[in-house]
Write a protein that holds these residues in place. Sequence first.
Motif, mmCIF file in Angstrom:
data_model
loop_
_atom_site.group_PDB
_atom_site.id
_atom_site.type_symbol
_atom_site.label_atom_id
_atom_site.label_comp_id
_atom_site.label_asym_id
_atom_site.label_seq_id
_atom_site.Cartn_x
_atom_site.Cartn_y
_atom_site.Cartn_z
ATOM 1 N N UNK A 179 -12.559 28.002 -21.606
ATOM 2 C CA UNK A 179 -11.476 28.581 -20.663
ATOM 3 C C UNK A 179 -10.906 27.419 -19.969
ATOM 4 N N UNK A 180 -9.415 27.761 -19.701
ATOM 5 C CA UNK A 180 -8.763 26.432 -19.363
ATOM 6 C C UNK A 180 -7.757 27.099 -18.260
ATOM 7 N N UNK A 181 -7.600 26.222 -17.063
ATOM 8 C CA UNK A 181 -6.835 26.652 -15.954
ATOM 9 C C UNK A 181 -5.753 25.436 -15.977
ATOM 10 N N UNK A 182 -4.521 25.330 -15.687
ATOM 11 C CA UNK A 182 -3.547 24.500 -15.196
ATOM 12 C C UNK A 182 -2.778 24.999 -14.113
ATOM 13 N N UNK A 183 -2.776 23.926 -13.011
ATOM 14 C CA UNK A 183 -2.117 24.419 -11.681
ATOM 15 C C UNK A 183 -0.798 23.615 -11.796
ATOM 16 N N UNK A 184 0.101 23.994 -10.901
ATOM 17 C CA UNK A 184 1.370 23.271 -10.696
ATOM 18 C C UNK A 184 1.310 21.922 -10.716
ATOM 19 N N UNK A 185 0.433 21.425 -10.082
ATOM 20 C CA UNK A 185 0.414 19.852 -9.899
ATOM 21 C C UNK A 185 -0.059 19.317 -11.327
ATOM 22 N N UNK A 186 -0.153 20.061 -12.154
ATOM 23 C CA UNK A 186 -0.521 19.422 -13.729
ATOM 24 C C UNK A 186 -1.990 19.294 -13.898
ATOM 25 N N UNK A 187 -2.964 19.625 -12.587
ATOM 26 C CA UNK A 187 -4.207 19.425 -12.919
ATOM 27 C C UNK A 187 -4.838 20.758 -13.886
ATOM 28 N N UNK A 188 -5.542 20.038 -14.917
ATOM 29 C CA UNK A 188 -6.170 20.837 -15.922
ATOM 30 C C UNK A 188 -7.442 20.827 -16.033
ATOM 31 N N UNK A 189 -8.237 21.924 -15.963
ATOM 32 C CA UNK A 189 -9.670 22.229 -16.127
ATOM 33 C C UNK A 189 -10.284 23.013 -17.134
ATOM 34 N N UNK A 190 -10.942 22.439 -18.074
ATOM 35 C CA UNK A 190 -11.376 23.119 -19.293
ATOM 36 C C UNK A 190 -12.986 23.437 -19.263
ATOM 37 N N UNK A 191 -13.576 24.525 -19.387
ATOM 38 C CA UNK A 191 -14.998 24.840 -19.334
ATOM 39 C C UNK A 191 -15.390 25.337 -20.761
ATOM 40 N N UNK A 192 -16.674 25.170 -21.087
ATOM 41 C CA UNK A 192 -17.194 26.008 -22.240
ATOM 42 C C UNK A 192 -18.323 26.560 -21.724
ATOM 43 N N UNK A 193 -18.688 27.735 -22.750
ATOM 44 C CA UNK A 193 -19.782 28.709 -22.584
ATOM 45 C C UNK A 193 -20.136 29.133 -23.605
ATOM 46 N N UNK A 194 -21.413 29.880 -23.805
ATOM 47 C CA UNK A 194 -22.000 30.563 -25.225
ATOM 48 C C UNK A 194 -23.415 29.716 -25.437
ATOM 49 N N UNK A 195 -23.790 28.892 -24.657
ATOM 50 C CA UNK A 195 -24.923 28.125 -24.784
ATOM 51 C C UNK A 195 -25.551 27.813 -23.269
ATOM 52 N N UNK A 196 -27.238 27.925 -23.500
ATOM 53 C CA UNK A 196 -27.730 27.103 -22.449
ATOM 54 C C UNK A 196 -27.848 27.931 -21.164
ATOM 55 N N UNK A 197 -28.138 27.318 -20.096
ATOM 56 C CA UNK A 197 -28.622 27.935 -18.768
ATOM 57 C C UNK A 197 -27.365 28.208 -17.875
#
Length: 254
Positions: A179-197
């Motif tokens: 999953x990825x989010x990007x805000x107007x400031x250019x800040x970008x966050x990427x997260x991964x799922x599908x494994x572990x706790x």
Amino acid sequence: MIMKYARPTSLSEALLLLREPDTIPIAGGTCISREINSHISVVDLQDLDLNEIHFEKQKIQIGATCKLQYLVLHKFLPEFFRKAVHYEFPLNIRNSASIGGLIVKCDGRSSIVTSLLALDANLVLEPDHDQVPISDFLIKRPAILKNHLIVSINVSAPQVFYFEHIARTPLDRPIVCAAISQWKTGRTRLALGGYGSQPVLVCDGENSENMQLAARSAFSLANDAWASSEYRSEMAEILAGRCIDNIQETPKGQ
Ligand SMILES: Cc1cc2nc3c(=O)[nH]c(=O)nc-3n(C[C@H](O)[C@H](O)[C@H](O)COP(=O)(O)OP(=O)(O)OC[C@H]3O[C@@H](n4cnc5c(N)ncnc54)[C@H](O)[C@@H]3O)c2cc1C
């Protein structure tokens, strides 16, 4: 086994009841109903008016007892977030389970919590009205939850949000998701799922250059009965690449 049941109509009453020993909140009850070996008292949250979604000045506030299906149908939430909610559980569980209960019990395969991590969601906890980033909450869940209630999940609406997943069947829980989010400031966050706790945060910054490699590396030891770490790493890199392409192709300023 549930020994005592209370259904308070105010938050203060609920918090008071939750101070009693062996007393826990109950929302959808899908998880609690399976706990047959412990003797607990429950405080039902359904009459506390925590089941609405509010929007104000690019802030989204999701009440903790909102049912997952309500989120799927809520047109104001980002389209790909609603898709991620859809992949979490089949319809009958989405109709019962709440977002708060899900966050408390989630594992790494949760498409919703992977999305909330990418969205940098904050959990509002009572009685102190603390705002805790979901990344902190996931690490310290049992300690934070002691005598605390999640009342809402707050998100700063991103300019773009995108979600990708791979599963054994189209409606299964993911083996790998990004999953990825990007805000107007250019800040970008990427997260991964599908494994572990719990899902993992891969990157948070303004530079998306090395995100694909970081995604590959984040799953380099992600080996379990569902998939090998080699497969997961490869897929994490591909899904991260698709997320980044989508962000770059989305017209800005909407
Ligand atoms: C058939 C079936 C399959 C399932 N499959 C999965 C699965 O694959 N993976 C998975 O992770 N789960 C699974 N679950 C469990 C469950 O559906 C989810 O964990 C669900 O999202 C819990 O939400 P709920 O609202 O029903 O929580 P509840 O059962 O009401 O509560 C769950 C926990 O959260 C606490 N809680 C609830 N709301 C709050 C709040 N606002 N603040 C603080 N604490 C709170 C409760 O005290 C309890 O400890 C499954 C359940 C069923 C019935």
